[in-house]
Design a protein around this motif. Structure first.
Motif, PDB file in Angstrom:
ATOM      1  N   THR A  68       1.612   2.483   1.974  1.00  0.00           N
ATOM      2  CA  THR A  68       1.713   3.432   0.861  1.00  0.00           C
ATOM      3  C   THR A  68       2.810   3.003  -0.105  1.00  0.00           C
ATOM      4  OG1 THR A  68       0.938   5.242   2.266  1.00  0.00           O
ATOM      5  CG2 THR A  68       2.097   5.848   0.260  1.00  0.00           C
ATOM      6  N   ARG A  71       1.693  -0.041  -2.168  1.00  0.00           N
ATOM      7  CA  ARG A  71       0.767   0.332  -3.238  1.00  0.00           C
ATOM      8  C   ARG A  71       1.512   1.016  -4.384  1.00  0.00           C
ATOM      9  NH1 ARG A  71      -2.338   1.878   1.239  1.00  0.00           N
ATOM     10  NH2 ARG A  71      -1.854   4.083   0.888  1.00  0.00           N
ATOM     11  N   ARG A  74       3.438  -1.544  -6.360  1.00  0.00           N
ATOM     12  CA  ARG A  74       2.573  -2.391  -7.177  1.00  0.00           C
ATOM     13  C   ARG A  74       2.085  -1.650  -8.416  1.00  0.00           C
ATOM     14  NH1 ARG A  74      -1.658  -2.900  -4.108  1.00  0.00           N
ATOM     15  NH2 ARG A  74      -3.264  -1.984  -5.392  1.00  0.00           N
ATOM     16  N   ALA A 215      -0.818   5.610  -4.903  1.00  0.00           N
ATOM     17  CA  ALA A 215      -0.391   5.193  -3.559  1.00  0.00           C
ATOM     18  C   ALA A 215      -0.933   6.111  -2.481  1.00  0.00           C
ATOM     19  CB  ALA A 215       1.133   5.152  -3.492  1.00  0.00           C
ATOM     20  N   THR A 218      -5.400   6.262  -2.922  1.00  0.00           N
ATOM     21  CA  THR A 218      -6.270   5.101  -2.957  1.00  0.00           C
ATOM     22  C   THR A 218      -7.149   5.104  -1.708  1.00  0.00           C
ATOM     23  OG1 THR A 218      -4.666   3.793  -4.196  1.00  0.00           O
ATOM     24  CG2 THR A 218      -6.353   2.579  -3.003  1.00  0.00           C
ATOM     25  N   ASP A 224      -5.900  -2.333   5.179  1.00  0.00           N
ATOM     26  CA  ASP A 224      -4.906  -1.904   4.208  1.00  0.00           C
ATOM     27  C   ASP A 224      -3.536  -2.523   4.443  1.00  0.00           C
ATOM     28  OD1 ASP A 224      -4.444  -0.190   1.935  1.00  0.00           O
ATOM     29  OD2 ASP A 224      -3.167   1.007   3.229  1.00  0.00           O
ATOM     30  N   THR A 228      -2.738  -4.638   1.070  1.00  0.00           N
ATOM     31  CA  THR A 228      -1.818  -4.161   0.072  1.00  0.00           C
ATOM     32  C   THR A 228      -0.614  -5.078  -0.069  1.00  0.00           C
ATOM     33  OG1 THR A 228      -0.842  -2.731   1.761  1.00  0.00           O
ATOM     34  CG2 THR A 228      -2.425  -1.728   0.286  1.00  0.00           C
TER      35      THR A 228
END
Length: 236
Positions: A68, A71, A74, A215, A218, A224, A228
């Motif tokens: 999380t 993400r 990013r 985050a 998604t 994941d 990620t």
């Protein structure tokens, strides 16, 4: 994706959320698998089908939270061209996650729990993010000349995660004020003069809102934890 796989994913996420709620309330040593299975409305035997031990479950909670955070970082970075503003925005994203997402909050507490001997995966992810953005700021001449990156990285990680540990997750306004106050005091000694005036220590609300939402919501991918981090490798 078949129904059986979807059901397994939903069950896993239910277990992780239930575990996070227990780890957020109790220290690691006091948390019991029977309490976690009860919150998930399943037997302890059914829980063991997915996780062999309490430590396996704790590590899964931390990995989920780390994904999380990756993400969120990013997505926040994609909205910024200035690394220091990205860093401020991501720190506010972290603060929001610790307010609203019990899995993220539990992961930070597990990393800081002296009764547990597992690796500090969540804090390591945040440390990597901070260091990469500071490196990028240095390359773009955005840092004051005297700044020592290793020292600065440790200070930022300690301050921002410390805020998350000391302030209860429900106190979102206090977390935001504390993170803003930290950057107000810290940025003048960190940023190059021509960059400082462009920075918002309170974070940009539209960026933080976008990063937190992306985050947390998604769509889940079984890969994941790997995907990620690979996708975010340009940031961290």
């Amino acid at each position: 994706m078949g129904r059986q796989q979807e059901r397994a994913i939903r069950t896993r996420r239910l277990i992780l959320k239930s575990a996070a709620e227990v780890f957020d309330r109790e220290d690691y040593a006091s948390a019991r698998l029977s309490d976690i299975s009860a919150r998930a409305s399943m037997s302890t035997g059914a829980l063991h089908f997915h996780f062999a031990s309490k430590e396996d479950l704790a590590q899964a909670v931390v990995r989920e939270a780390r994904g999380t955070l990756w993400r969120g970082a990013r997505f926040a970075y994609e909205k910024n061209s200035e690394p220091l503003q990205a860093l401020a925005d991501i720190s506010h994203t972290l603060g929001r996650l610790l307010t609203w997402d019990v899995v993220s909050r539990a992961a930070l507490r597990l990393d800081n729990d002296r009764s547990r001997k597992g690796p500090e995966q969540f804090i390591q992810a945040w440390h990597a993010c901070v260091r990469r953005l500071l490196d990028r700021a240095r390359r773009q001449d955005g840092l004051a000349p005297h700044v020592q990156l290793q020292v600065l990285t440790c200070a930022i990680v300690a301050a921002t995660t410390g805020i998350g540990v000391l302030i209860k997750g429900s106190e979102g306004d206090r977390i935001r004020m504390a993170v803003t106050g930290f950057w107000q005091g810290f940025l003048p000694g960190l940023a190059a003069p021509d960059v400082l005036g462009k920075l918002n220590p309170g974070g940009r609300d539209d960026v933080v809102d976008y990063a937190v939402t992306a985050a947390r919501y998604t769509a889940y991918d079984p890969q994941d934890a790997v995907g990620t981090e690979a996708a975010a490798s340009g940031v961290m």
